[in-house]
Motif scaffolding. Structure first.
Motif, short mmCIF file in Angstrom:
data_model
loop_
_atom_site.label_atom_id
_atom_site.label_comp_id
_atom_site.label_asym_id
_atom_site.label_seq_id
_atom_site.Cartn_x
_atom_site.Cartn_y
_atom_site.Cartn_z
N GLN A 292 0.89 -1.33 0.01
CA GLN A 292 0.03 -0.22 -0.13
C GLN A 292 0.91 1.25 -0.09
O GLN A 292 0.20 2.25 -0.13
CB GLN A 292 -0.73 -0.04 1.21
N HIS B 191 0.82 -9.26 4.87
CA HIS B 191 -0.34 -8.29 4.65
C HIS B 191 -0.72 -8.47 3.17
O HIS B 191 -0.58 -7.34 2.29
CB HIS B 191 0.12 -7.03 4.84
N ASN C 20 -1.97 -10.77 8.43
CA ASN C 20 -2.94 -9.75 8.82
C ASN C 20 -4.33 -10.31 8.02
O ASN C 20 -4.32 -10.64 6.71
CB ASN C 20 -2.66 -8.45 7.78
N GLU C 21 -5.36 -10.43 8.73
CA GLU C 21 -6.64 -10.60 8.26
C GLU C 21 -6.62 -11.90 7.46
O GLU C 21 -6.94 -11.53 6.21
CB GLU C 21 -7.19 -9.00 7.67
N TYR D 114 -13.59 -1.75 12.07
CA TYR D 114 -13.97 -0.59 11.42
C TYR D 114 -15.27 -0.35 11.51
O TYR D 114 -15.84 0.78 11.60
CB TYR D 114 -13.59 -0.76 9.85
N GLU E 190 -5.62 -2.17 14.03
CA GLU E 190 -6.05 -0.89 12.87
C GLU E 190 -7.37 -0.50 13.29
O GLU E 190 -8.09 -1.17 13.75
CB GLU E 190 -6.26 -1.42 11.66
N TRP F 121 -5.23 3.00 11.64
CA TRP F 121 -5.10 2.99 10.32
C TRP F 121 -5.63 4.06 9.59
O TRP F 121 -6.82 4.56 9.71
CB TRP F 121 -5.64 1.74 9.76
N GLU G 165 -5.55 1.89 -1.71
CA GLU G 165 -6.64 1.32 -0.71
C GLU G 165 -7.00 0.12 -1.38
O GLU G 165 -8.30 0.12 -1.96
CB GLU G 165 -7.59 2.33 -0.29
N TRP G 166 -6.32 -0.72 -1.78
CA TRP G 166 -6.74 -2.14 -2.62
C TRP G 166 -7.53 -1.77 -3.71
O TRP G 166 -7.24 -1.11 -4.65
CB TRP G 166 -7.09 -3.11 -1.40
C1 PNW Z 1 -7.96 -3.72 6.26
N1 PNW Z 1 -13.73 -5.80 4.58
O1 PNW Z 1 -8.82 -4.18 5.11
C2 PNW Z 1 -6.49 -3.74 5.89
O2 PNW Z 1 -5.81 -4.54 6.88
C3 PNW Z 1 -6.04 -2.51 5.37
O3 PNW Z 1 -4.64 -3.08 4.50
C4 PNW Z 1 -6.81 -1.94 4.89
O4 PNW Z 1 -6.33 -0.79 3.95
C5 PNW Z 1 -7.78 -1.24 5.96
O5 PNW Z 1 -8.44 -2.34 6.58
C6 PNW Z 1 -8.82 -0.30 5.22
O6 PNW Z 1 -9.77 -1.12 4.55
C7 PNW Z 1 -9.86 -4.58 4.99
O7 PNW Z 1 -14.39 -5.87 3.50
C8 PNW Z 1 -10.43 -4.58 3.77
O8 PNW Z 1 -14.47 -6.31 5.29
C9 PNW Z 1 -11.60 -5.22 3.61
C10 PNW Z 1 -12.42 -5.38 4.64
C11 PNW Z 1 -12.00 -5.29 5.84
C12 PNW Z 1 -10.70 -4.88 6.17
#
Ligand code: PNW
Length: 456
Positions: free
Chosen positions: A17, A118, A162-163, A300, A364, A410, A417-418
């Motif tokens: 990123q 990640h 990560n996740e 989030y 995050e 974060w 942002e992906w």
């Molecule tokens: C996380 N969802 O990603 C990642 O760890 C970060 O790299 C990213 O930039 C950040 O949150 C904000 O998006 C996610 O769809 C992406 O549930 C998608 C999801 C959750 C977390």
């Protein structure tokens, strides 16, 4: 509102990123290079080719972290810089970047928190099946060992993955993330192999003397629509069952194996309906159940569900047949994600009860908003309000007894942002991508004051 004396304040980023420099110093390709260069996969055709150019600007970025008084910086290591093909020979020039980064952080009095994965899997491994291939877990453990061999004398805090939920279910389930595959059985298999990789790597790190080992999950309280604004609302049996199942698929799928060496029955049932459980071999759960020091929580927004009789499973949620994903009655960020600060305290209190033997860290939390640059400043009151609201809930969870060690925002910088590309800005520091100029937003200055006061 004062936090515990040893509470860790910091910020987080991830390699693909922010780094850019994708062809430099012998770096191999990752699945995100291929995915982002595939038309239609990322908004506006954005790629991580340059990103924040952090690979060349890390010294300035660390100076900024220092000005913001960060005590901790969580970053990730790009596997294809270390092993361009995902296995074998170590690329010393790639490893040297992280060596310099760690030294600069330590010189600046900032503790490095290293995440080993990640999401930037070497493409060479994807060509052999990626995380659907059991062998990838073993390759990951070898890579983890190589990074620890180089940095372990100075880095004490390690995270394996990560996740894994996002890596497996957005990568191999709904295909929104790299490698963009869409198969519920493959997604469940990938989730298991990610966990196996975690267990194998955690054991190697432990044997090598790692100070602290963490697994980072994206987690959320799973609520019915009525519970979003009324935590005491009692759900009917069908809605409650839907929420329990989604909680099992999102959070328990990863934390139960890691902490207890067991899979929730909901996960096994999902696998049974999607190709079977043969990929879960005898002894795997014992390996995955490696001693863990911390659970990293990325929060989030809550997950809102109710019973949806007859509905098919969502592509990102194999096993979610009969569940409706519902909108939350709450304001949203630029991602469209509902803002529910007390979801964080509800989550932390629950996890501290379900996994009492493991410490917690918010690895995050943050938000994207449509920032406006005015007279060279970003007055992001919306982000300040988001962070303030969530930190109050962090404090509340600590008061309620959660063993919470720290909070990492974060993100340090606006970044790639992906699938959303650069149009979504999560940074507390604004990045002008044309000039690579960094400028702390109001939220960064506010956060610095929180850190200095150790409270709100
Ligand atoms: C996380 N969802 O990603 C990642 O760890 C970060 O790299 C990213 O930039 C950040 O949150 C904000 O998006 C996610 O769809 C992406 O549930 C998608 C999801 C959750 C977390």
């Amino acid at each position: 509102m004062i936090f515990p004396e040893d509470f860790v304040w910091g910020a987080a980023t991830a390699s693909y990123q922010i780094e850019g420099a994708v062809k430099e110093d012998g770096r191999g390709q990752s699945i995100w290079d291929i995915f982002s260069h595939t038309p239609g996969k990322v908004a506006d055709g954005d790629t991580g080719d340059v990103a924040c150019d952090h690979y060349h600007r890390y010294r300035d970025d660390i100076a900024l972290m220092r000005e913001l008084r960060l005590a901790a910086y969580r970053f990730s290591v790009a596997w294809p810089r270390i092993q361009p093909d995902g296995e074998g020979e170590i690329n010393p020039r790639g490893l040297a970047f992280y060596d310099r980064l760690v030294d600069e952080l330590l010189t600046s009095g900032i503790s490095p928190y290293v995440t080993l994965y990640h999401w930037d899997l070497p493409q060479a491994l994807e060509d052999r099946g990626g995380w659907t291939n059991r062998d990838t877990a073993y390759r990951f453990a070898d890579y983890a060992q190589a990074v620890h061999d180089k940095l372990g004398d100075r880095v004490t805090d390690w995270a394996t993955l990560n996740e894994p939920w996002v890596a497996a279910f957005l990568g191999y389930g709904n295909g929104v993330h790299a490698p963009g595959r869409r198969d519920p059985g493959e997604a469940l298999r990938s989730a298991h192999h990610l966990l196996l990789g975690h267990g194998l790597a955690a054991r190697r790190l432990r044997e090598s003397g790692a100070g602290s080992i963490m697994l980072v999950v994206n987690s959320a309280p799973v609520l019915t629509p009525a519970q979003v604004n009324d935590p005491s609302a009692v759900a009917g049996e069908a809605d409650a069952a839907a929420a329990r199942r989604i909680h099992a698929l999102l959070t328990r799928q990863f934390l139960d194996p890691a902490v207890y060496g067991t899979y929730p029955e909901e996960v096994l049932a999902a696998a049974e309906r999607n190709g079977g459980t043969a990929h879960i071999q005898d002894g795997d759960l014992e390996l995955i159940n490696a001693p863990l020091d911390l659970i990293g929580i990325n929060y989030y927004n809550p997950c809102v569900v109710e019973a949806g009789p007859g509905l098919p499973a969502d592509a990102a949620w194999p096993g979610s047949e009969g569940v409706r994903f519902a909108p939350a009655d709450a304001p949203t960020t630029a991602m469209g994600w509902p803002i529910v600060p007390d979801g964080l305290s509800r989550l932390l209190v629950r996890l501290s009860k379900d996994y009492p033997q493991v410490g917690l860290m918010v690895t995050e939390n943050g938000a994207a908003f449509d920032d406006v640059v005015e007279d060279g400043r970003v007055h992001d009151d919306d982000r300040v309000a988001y962070l303030d609201g969530h930190l109050r809930e962090v404090h509340r969870a600590i008061e309620a007894g959660a063993d919470l060690r720290g909070y990492l925002v974060w993100s340090l910088l606006d970044n790639f942002e992906w699938a959303e590309g650069y149009r979504r800005r999560f940074g507390i520091v604004h990045v002008d991508y044309a000039t690579q100029e960094r400028m702390p937003k109001d939220s960064a200055l506010w956060y610095r004051d929180v850190i200095v006061r150790n409270g709100l």
